[in-house]
Design a protein around this motif. Structure first.
Motif, PDB file in Angstrom:
ATOM      1  N   CYS A 172      14.714  19.200  -0.055  1.00  0.00           N
ATOM      2  CA  CYS A 172      14.196  18.007  -0.729  1.00  0.00           C
ATOM      3  C   CYS A 172      12.682  18.091  -0.926  1.00  0.00           C
ATOM      4  N   ASP A 173      12.252  17.822  -2.156  1.00  0.00           N
ATOM      5  CA  ASP A 173      10.825  17.802  -2.477  1.00  0.00           C
ATOM      6  C   ASP A 173      10.105  16.596  -1.878  1.00  0.00           C
ATOM      7  N   MET A 174      10.835  15.601  -1.453  1.00  0.00           N
ATOM      8  CA  MET A 174      10.245  14.377  -0.915  1.00  0.00           C
ATOM      9  C   MET A 174      10.164  14.392   0.607  1.00  0.00           C
ATOM     10  N   ARG A 175      10.427  15.523   1.214  1.00  0.00           N
ATOM     11  CA  ARG A 175      10.491  15.621   2.674  1.00  0.00           C
ATOM     12  C   ARG A 175       9.205  15.161   3.359  1.00  0.00           C
ATOM     13  N   VAL A 176       8.056  15.576   2.871  1.00  0.00           N
ATOM     14  CA  VAL A 176       6.788  15.206   3.499  1.00  0.00           C
ATOM     15  C   VAL A 176       6.558  13.698   3.407  1.00  0.00           C
ATOM     16  N   ALA A 177       6.784  13.121   2.231  1.00  0.00           N
ATOM     17  CA  ALA A 177       6.616  11.675   2.064  1.00  0.00           C
ATOM     18  C   ALA A 177       7.565  10.908   2.971  1.00  0.00           C
ATOM     19  N   CYS A 178       8.771  11.408   3.111  1.00  0.00           N
ATOM     20  CA  CYS A 178       9.776  10.782   3.963  1.00  0.00           C
ATOM     21  C   CYS A 178       9.336  10.802   5.425  1.00  0.00           C
ATOM     22  N   LEU A 179       8.874  11.939   5.882  1.00  0.00           N
ATOM     23  CA  LEU A 179       8.429  12.056   7.270  1.00  0.00           C
ATOM     24  C   LEU A 179       7.212  11.175   7.522  1.00  0.00           C
ATOM     25  N   GLU A 180       6.265  11.162   6.601  1.00  0.00           N
ATOM     26  CA  GLU A 180       5.084  10.307   6.749  1.00  0.00           C
ATOM     27  C   GLU A 180       5.497   8.835   6.835  1.00  0.00           C
ATOM     28  N   TYR A 181       6.440   8.438   5.995  1.00  0.00           N
ATOM     29  CA  TYR A 181       6.930   7.059   6.030  1.00  0.00           C
ATOM     30  C   TYR A 181       7.561   6.748   7.389  1.00  0.00           C
TER      31      TYR A 181
ATOM     32  N   THR B  91       0.806  -1.210   0.000  1.00  0.00           N
ATOM     33  CA  THR B  91       0.000   0.000   0.000  1.00  0.00           C
ATOM     34  C   THR B  91       0.844   1.266   0.000  1.00  0.00           C
ATOM     35  N   SER B  92       2.071   1.181   0.431  1.00  0.00           N
ATOM     36  CA  SER B  92       2.895   2.382   0.440  1.00  0.00           C
ATOM     37  C   SER B  92       3.843   2.373  -0.754  1.00  0.00           C
ATOM     38  N   ASP B  93       3.742   3.365  -1.578  1.00  0.00           N
ATOM     39  CA  ASP B  93       4.610   3.495  -2.744  1.00  0.00           C
ATOM     40  C   ASP B  93       5.919   4.119  -2.286  1.00  0.00           C
ATOM     41  N   LEU B  94       7.000   3.412  -2.472  1.00  0.00           N
ATOM     42  CA  LEU B  94       8.297   3.905  -2.016  1.00  0.00           C
ATOM     43  C   LEU B  94       9.086   4.570  -3.135  1.00  0.00           C
ATOM     44  N   GLY B  95       8.434   4.929  -4.224  1.00  0.00           N
ATOM     45  CA  GLY B  95       9.092   5.602  -5.332  1.00  0.00           C
ATOM     46  C   GLY B  95       9.730   6.917  -4.930  1.00  0.00           C
ATOM     47  N   TRP B  96       9.206   7.547  -3.909  1.00  0.00           N
ATOM     48  CA  TRP B  96       9.762   8.818  -3.449  1.00  0.00           C
ATOM     49  C   TRP B  96      11.218   8.653  -3.022  1.00  0.00           C
ATOM     50  N   GLN B  97      11.592   7.470  -2.566  1.00  0.00           N
ATOM     51  CA  GLN B  97      12.956   7.261  -2.083  1.00  0.00           C
ATOM     52  C   GLN B  97      13.987   7.456  -3.189  1.00  0.00           C
ATOM     53  N   ARG B  98      13.646   7.074  -4.409  1.00  0.00           N
ATOM     54  CA  ARG B  98      14.581   7.251  -5.528  1.00  0.00           C
ATOM     55  C   ARG B  98      14.770   8.725  -5.870  1.00  0.00           C
ATOM     56  N   GLN B  99      13.774   9.546  -5.591  1.00  0.00           N
ATOM     57  CA  GLN B  99      13.829  10.966  -5.918  1.00  0.00           C
ATOM     58  C   GLN B  99      14.387  11.817  -4.777  1.00  0.00           C
ATOM     59  N   ALA B 100      14.487  11.240  -3.601  1.00  0.00           N
ATOM     60  CA  ALA B 100      14.935  11.992  -2.426  1.00  0.00           C
ATOM     61  C   ALA B 100      16.413  12.359  -2.527  1.00  0.00           C
TER      62      ALA B 100
ATOM     63  N   TRP C  50      14.792  11.741   9.346  1.00  0.00           N
ATOM     64  CA  TRP C  50      13.794  11.416   8.324  1.00  0.00           C
ATOM     65  C   TRP C  50      12.895  12.629   8.160  1.00  0.00           C
ATOM     66  N   GLY C  51      12.712  13.069   6.947  1.00  0.00           N
ATOM     67  CA  GLY C  51      11.824  14.203   6.699  1.00  0.00           C
ATOM     68  C   GLY C  51      12.258  15.468   7.417  1.00  0.00           C
ATOM     69  N   GLY C  52      13.539  15.574   7.694  1.00  0.00           N
ATOM     70  CA  GLY C  52      14.067  16.757   8.350  1.00  0.00           C
ATOM     71  C   GLY C  52      13.962  16.754   9.864  1.00  0.00           C
ATOM     72  N   LEU C  53      13.507  15.659  10.444  1.00  0.00           N
ATOM     73  CA  LEU C  53      13.367  15.591  11.898  1.00  0.00           C
ATOM     74  C   LEU C  53      14.242  14.494  12.489  1.00  0.00           C
ATOM     75  N   SER C  54      14.786  14.779  13.652  1.00  0.00           N
ATOM     76  CA  SER C  54      15.622  13.813  14.367  1.00  0.00           C
ATOM     77  C   SER C  54      14.744  12.799  15.093  1.00  0.00           C
ATOM     78  N   GLU C  55      15.398  11.816  15.698  1.00  0.00           N
ATOM     79  CA  GLU C  55      14.669  10.808  16.469  1.00  0.00           C
ATOM     80  C   GLU C  55      13.826  11.451  17.563  1.00  0.00           C
ATOM     81  N   LYS C  56      14.414  12.379  18.290  1.00  0.00           N
ATOM     82  CA  LYS C  56      13.709  13.031  19.395  1.00  0.00           C
ATOM     83  C   LYS C  56      12.517  13.844  18.900  1.00  0.00           C
ATOM     84  N   GLU C  57      12.694  14.526  17.793  1.00  0.00           N
ATOM     85  CA  GLU C  57      11.594  15.332  17.247  1.00  0.00           C
ATOM     86  C   GLU C  57      10.434  14.452  16.768  1.00  0.00           C
TER      87      GLU C  57
END
Length: 94
Positions: A58-67, A21-30, A78-85
């Motif tokens: 990165c244009d894929m930041r939102v998809a990365c954070l959601e993942y 269900t999750s398309d990981l195509g964003w990873q290639r563009q990140a 991930w998505g510009g946020l650290s583990e703590k964030e």
């Protein structure tokens, strides 16, 4: 996962396929795919400033954070946020 069945017919004609269900195509563009993991998985106590700078462009930041949030990624930037964030987000969304 989505289940998909063949058209009606005999029992032998019916089959089940699984479709992720999750398309990981964003990873290639990140941008991180082009820079390497060192920035995004630094040694404990090291700065994540460079990783966050790259994520900010990165244009894929939102998809990365959601993942990362959906898959409970506990290490790295991930998505510009650290583990703590990300942990703070998970705690406040419960």
């Amino acid at each position: 996962m989505i289940e998909r069945f063949s058209p009606h017919g005999t029992i032998l004609a019916m089959h089940t396929d699984t479709i992720p269900t999750s398309d990981l195509g964003w990873q290639r563009q990140a941008l991180c795919a082009q820079t390497g993991a060192d920035f995004f998985f630094p040694e404990p106590g090291s700065s994540v400033r460079e990783a966050k700078r790259i994520c900010g462009m990165c244009d894929m930041r939102v998809a990365c954070l959601e993942y990362a949030l959906a898959n409970d990624e506990r290490f790295g930037v991930w998505g510009g946020l650290s583990e703590k964030e990300r942990l703070q987000i998970r705690r406040t969304s419960c």
